[in-house]
Design a protein around this motif. Sequence first.
Motif, PDB file in Angstrom:
ATOM      1  N   GLU A 262       2.153  -1.054  -7.201  1.00  0.00           N
ATOM      2  CA  GLU A 262       2.878  -1.433  -6.311  1.00  0.00           C
ATOM      3  C   GLU A 262       2.991  -2.397  -6.570  1.00  0.00           C
ATOM      4  O   GLU A 262       3.950  -2.643  -5.466  1.00  0.00           O
TER       5      GLU A 262
ATOM      6  N   ALA B  56      -1.569   3.083  -2.713  1.00  0.00           N
ATOM      7  CA  ALA B  56      -3.462   2.480  -2.481  1.00  0.00           C
ATOM      8  C   ALA B  56      -3.879   3.976  -1.556  1.00  0.00           C
ATOM      9  O   ALA B  56      -5.315   3.937  -1.642  1.00  0.00           O
TER      10      ALA B  56
ATOM     11  N   ARG C 189       1.092  -0.819  -0.170  1.00  0.00           N
ATOM     12  CA  ARG C 189       0.406  -0.147   0.123  1.00  0.00           C
ATOM     13  C   ARG C 189       1.043   1.555  -0.003  1.00  0.00           C
ATOM     14  O   ARG C 189       0.847   1.944   0.786  1.00  0.00           O
TER      15      ARG C 189
ATOM     16  N   ALA D 157       5.756   2.926   2.806  1.00  0.00           N
ATOM     17  CA  ALA D 157       4.519   2.088   2.292  1.00  0.00           C
ATOM     18  C   ALA D 157       3.336   2.566   4.599  1.00  0.00           C
ATOM     19  O   ALA D 157       4.181   2.053   4.759  1.00  0.00           O
TER      20      ALA D 157
END
Length: 271
Positions: free
Chosen positions: A228, A206, A203, A241
């Motif tokens: 990703e 995202a 992530r 992250a």
Amino acid sequence: MSDPMRPRASLRTAVVWEVLRDALDRQVKTTGRRSLDVLDSGGGSGNFAVPVARLGHRVTVVDPSPDALFALERRAAEAGVADLVTGVQGDALGLFDVVDRGAYDAVLLHGVLEHMDDPAEGVTSVAAALRPAGTLSLLAAGLGGAVLARALAGHFTEARTALGDPAGRWGEADPVPHRFTPDQLTGLVEAAGVRVGAVHGVRVFADLVPGVLVDTEPGALDALLKLEAAAAEEPAFHAVATQLHVLGEKTAPAESATQEDQSLRPARTPL
């Protein structure tokens, strides 16, 4: 069979699922057994356990929540793998009250470590459930992602607080008790007798990309998933992250005792 990790929600799980599936495939080839014994500690309703069972592996899920275990049972039945999934009430720090030591080819500890009072004890406990050369899949909250998210939201003081806090918390209202840097997390894994094979940033983008962009722009979801995946293995992105994934292999006792002397890794930052 369609990939269970490809819907919209896969932005949070796709990288880990791909890495885990490949690791299990390698375990199958190494052991010569088509069906592995997998433990998912804190696996809840089976977000990973059920897909793993669909690969043909036997999965034991240990979770403290009866509601989550009930949802797991229903989910496994709907997926046609009820015979491969067993739910047991318990937690990682009391793991061997409900499962055996050294009984599993792979152990998953996803999204649990950050909520433990003693993360080091938690990693040591799940590592003890592994057979020699067994695979550990550890997913935990990353410090850098939280700092970046607070700063981008305009909460600069909270971002600075998290950056300097030993537990990586941005304030009293922070719902996450612990966050980790890559060095802290890999240090915990190695101290538990598990050799780190790979670290992945999860992530990275995202949680920062507006959902409306992903939902409305043609091809955006697939492109973001590919981005990703590409960034996950790049060390430069591990520091920002939202989550960090560590994949490791349990070492033999003698090897574990000497691996730090042989390692060329820099010294780990203590928690």
